[in-house]
Design an enzyme around this catalytic site. Structure first.
Site, PDB file in Angstrom:
ATOM      1  N   LYS A  12      -7.674  -1.442   6.850  1.00 20.30           N
ATOM      2  CA  LYS A  12      -8.148  -2.212   5.684  1.00 20.30           C
ATOM      3  C   LYS A  12      -7.148  -3.288   5.293  1.00 20.30           C
ATOM      4  O   LYS A  12      -7.519  -4.375   4.868  1.00 20.30           O
ATOM      5  CB  LYS A  12      -8.561  -1.333   4.519  1.00 20.30           C
ATOM      6  CG  LYS A  12      -7.592  -0.310   4.080  1.00 20.30           C
ATOM      7  CD  LYS A  12      -8.272   0.674   3.109  1.00 20.30           C
ATOM      8  CE  LYS A  12      -7.354   1.814   2.779  1.00 20.30           C
ATOM      9  NZ  LYS A  12      -7.857   3.105   3.199  1.00 20.30           N
TER      10      LYS A  12
ATOM     11  N   SER B 254      -6.204   4.321   9.040  1.00 21.39           N
ATOM     12  CA  SER B 254      -6.930   4.116   7.783  1.00 21.39           C
ATOM     13  C   SER B 254      -6.280   2.994   6.967  1.00 21.39           C
ATOM     14  O   SER B 254      -6.934   2.024   6.558  1.00 21.39           O
ATOM     15  CB  SER B 254      -6.927   5.431   6.995  1.00 21.39           C
ATOM     16  OG  SER B 254      -7.264   5.226   5.654  1.00 21.39           O
TER      17      SER B 254
ATOM     18  N   HIS C 147       0.854  -1.194   0.000  1.00 25.26           N
ATOM     19  CA  HIS C 147       0.000   0.000   0.000  1.00 25.26           C
ATOM     20  C   HIS C 147       0.882   1.233   0.000  1.00 25.26           C
ATOM     21  O   HIS C 147       1.921   1.264   0.651  1.00 25.26           O
ATOM     22  CB  HIS C 147      -0.908   0.009   1.231  1.00 25.26           C
ATOM     23  CG  HIS C 147      -2.053   0.966   1.104  1.00 25.26           C
ATOM     24  ND1 HIS C 147      -3.221   0.650   0.438  1.00 25.26           N
ATOM     25  CD2 HIS C 147      -2.211   2.230   1.537  1.00 25.26           C
ATOM     26  CE1 HIS C 147      -4.046   1.678   0.483  1.00 25.26           C
ATOM     27  NE2 HIS C 147      -3.458   2.658   1.133  1.00 25.26           N
TER      28      HIS C 147
ATOM     29  N   ARG D  19     -12.693  12.808   5.744  1.00 25.77           N
ATOM     30  CA  ARG D  19     -11.406  13.494   5.931  1.00 25.77           C
ATOM     31  C   ARG D  19     -11.020  14.265   4.673  1.00 25.77           C
ATOM     32  O   ARG D  19     -10.494  15.368   4.741  1.00 25.77           O
ATOM     33  CB  ARG D  19     -10.309  12.473   6.278  1.00 25.77           C
ATOM     34  CG  ARG D  19     -10.434  11.942   7.713  1.00 25.77           C
ATOM     35  CD  ARG D  19      -9.576  10.718   7.918  1.00 25.77           C
ATOM     36  NE  ARG D  19      -8.193  10.952   7.601  1.00 25.77           N
ATOM     37  CZ  ARG D  19      -7.396  10.049   7.010  1.00 25.77           C
ATOM     38  NH1 ARG D  19      -7.860   8.856   6.686  1.00 25.77           N
ATOM     39  NH2 ARG D  19      -6.152  10.345   6.760  1.00 25.77           N
TER      40      ARG D  19
ATOM     41  N   ASP E  71     -13.571   2.926   7.839  1.00 20.60           N
ATOM     42  CA  ASP E  71     -12.534   3.674   7.116  1.00 20.60           C
ATOM     43  C   ASP E  71     -13.102   4.285   5.847  1.00 20.60           C
ATOM     44  O   ASP E  71     -12.776   5.414   5.489  1.00 20.60           O
ATOM     45  CB  ASP E  71     -11.343   2.763   6.770  1.00 20.60           C
ATOM     46  CG  ASP E  71     -10.357   3.508   5.887  1.00 20.60           C
ATOM     47  OD1 ASP E  71      -9.847   4.545   6.323  1.00 20.60           O
ATOM     48  OD2 ASP E  71     -10.138   3.080   4.729  1.00 20.60           O
TER      49      ASP E  71
HETATM   50  N1  URA Z   1      -4.277   6.162   1.985  1.00 21.25           N
HETATM   51  C1  URA Z   1      -5.223   5.629   2.804  1.00 21.25           C
HETATM   52  O1  URA Z   1      -5.695   4.522   2.577  1.00 21.25           O
HETATM   53  N2  URA Z   1      -5.640   6.347   3.853  1.00 21.25           N
HETATM   54  C2  URA Z   1      -5.137   7.561   4.153  1.00 21.25           C
HETATM   55  O2  URA Z   1      -5.540   8.136   5.133  1.00 21.25           O
HETATM   56  C3  URA Z   1      -4.152   8.123   3.303  1.00 21.25           C
HETATM   57  C4  URA Z   1      -3.727   7.394   2.224  1.00 21.25           C
END
Ligand code: URA
Length: 445
Positions: free
Chosen positions: A187, A183, A82, A168, A161
């Site tokens: 996930k 966040s 990620h 956000r 999230d």
């Molecule tokens: N990527 C995410 O999944 N969440 C964030 O808060 C910022 C970048």
């Protein structure tokens, strides 16, 4: 529990208990708190922060707000990657099929554009027919069959999230370490992983531009992963300028295909390979970095990675001809224009946030969650900071849908690409590696 008490306590610098954070995440996911109160709490957290225990409790509550993938019984290591987000960051698209071709199972769950950054889902959806909205059961079946799936966050995974992420984005509360960490990790830890690799961006286009704050974010996420028995490694990579050449949804699919064809811009290729090495090391399928890199380069050179991408596109309803004929299949912008240098000198900066906002101005990103995205528009950025440029040399190409778009594109490039006389030393592409063992400086920052 009344949310007002939590808002007031956090506003005044107090702590929230794990039980309160769990109720907050669960109730918000179930639409039982109004956005305006949750926005106030997010802003209080933005200014006051969360300590490690509060941050971990929020992550757990968000992770547990939905279902989980379970790959028990699968005879492959399940590893994902990620990124904290950037401009021109298309790495997930070539990386997932590449490591899947090397034997990993990759349930890659990505997001849409957030703020000035682009989203992998929007890029994938520029391939006609490509469906990123699979159910958890469908995603699991595809990983078991092919070794890889490229999906969005459904309401089934970490729904708290999903809602908080959108709120956000609309309330200027993205750039907070505990909120980003909760966040991303909520996930990812719902995906049933054996290991996770994080690409933590630093530099002007990152959510955490300062290297110290990016490092703190990387350490926070690695600690959360390790605490949940999911070995986690983070690389800190530069977002001081856009990554690669292509910036914009369909254009980035084309560049991803170049990487999968064993070609493409050197920086996109290097970040893809470096993250792939970490994924293979975590999986145990490679004994060391040299062996891992050899496996990845082999899968690029003999076409296995490209073939894997074709199979994924086909499995998810996309037009597989995109692999051999990207320009014939991907949406093409009606107007194109090359912008040239007005003077000779050294490229001082290619401001990633300006380019990211420029893509939105061209129609390729969202100002509100409801906005439709035009996949065809964007930029090719043809120079890098520190490079010598001569008057008349192409700096960028604009891809727009009309002449108004071209005008917006010209203004964006004029602001983003600055040429002057000072010598410029660009920051290292990959500066740090963070793991349970500590922080390794790979190149002086
Ligand atoms: N990527 C995410 O999944 N969440 C964030 O808060 C910022 C970048």
């Amino acid at each position: 529990m009344h949310l007002l008490d939590l808002i007031a306590r956090k506003r005044d610098g107090g702590r929230l208990t794990p039980a309160e954070l769990r109720t907050f995440a669960t109730e918000y996911a179930a639409d039982r708190y109004p956005d305006y109160q949750v926005a106030a709490l997010l802003m209080a957290i933005f200014f006051r922060g969360l300590d490690d225990e509060e941050g971990f409790a929020l992550m757990e509550a968000m992770r547990d707000s939905g279902g989980r993938l379970d790959f028990a019984g699968l005879d492959k290591p399940v590893i994902d990657k990620h990124s904290t987000g950037g401009v021109g960051d298309k790495v997930s698209i070539p990386l997932a099929p590449l490591v899947a071709a090397c034997g990993l199972a990759v349930p890659m769950m990505s997001g849409r554009g957030l703020g000035h950054t682009g989203g992998t889902l929007d890029k994938l959806e520029s391939i006609p027919g490509f469906n990123t909205r699979l159910s958890l059961a469908e995603a699991k079946a595809q990983v078991e069959r092919l070794g890889c799936v490229l999906i969005g966050q459904t309401g089934e995974i970490a729904p708290a999230d999903k809602k908080l992420y959108a709120l956000r984005d609309a309330t200027a509360t993205v750039e907070a370490i505990p909120l980003i960490a909760a966040s991303i990790m909520s996930k990812k830890l719902a995906e049933g992983l054996h290991g996770l690799v994080l690409d933590v961006k630093t530099g002007a286009g990152a959510f955490m531009p300062e290297p110290e704050r990016a490092l703190a974010l990387a350490k926070t996420m690695v600690a959360i992963g390790e605490r949940c028995a999911c070995p986690t490694v983070a690389l800190m990579t530069s977002m001081a300028q856009p990554l690669g050449v292509a910036c914009g949804n369909a254009l980035e699919i084309e560049e991803s295909l170049e990487i999968l064809r064993n070609d493409g811009p050197a920086d996109t290729r290097e970040v893809t390979l470096a993250l792939g090495v970490e994924m293979l090391l975590l999986s145990g399928l490679a004994a060391d970095a040299v062996e891992a890199r050899g496996q990845l380069e082999g899968a690029l050179a003999d076409g296995r990675a490209l073939e894997m991408f074709r199979r994924i596109v086909e499995a998810q309803g996309g037009d597989p001809r995109v692999v051999d004929d990207p320009k014939g299949v991907l949406p093409q912008a009606a107007k194109q224009e090359v912008v040239t240098a007005k003077r000779t000198g050294i490229v001082q900066s290619v401001a990633p946030r300006v380019i990211g906002r420029g893509i939105i101005a061209l129609g390729g990103g969202r100002l509100t969650m409801e906005d439709a995205v035009d996949p065809s528009v964007g930029f090719h950025i043809l120079v890098r900071p520190g490079q010598h440029a001569t008057r008349g040399q192409p700096l960028a190409a604009i891809y727009a849908r009309d002449t108004t778009g071209l005008e917006a594109g010209r203004a964006c490039i004029a602001e983003a690409i600055v040429i002057d006389d000072a010598y410029v030393l660009p920051p290292p592409l990959i500066s740090h590696r963070v793991s349970a063992a500590g922080v390794e400086e790979l190149a002086p920052g």
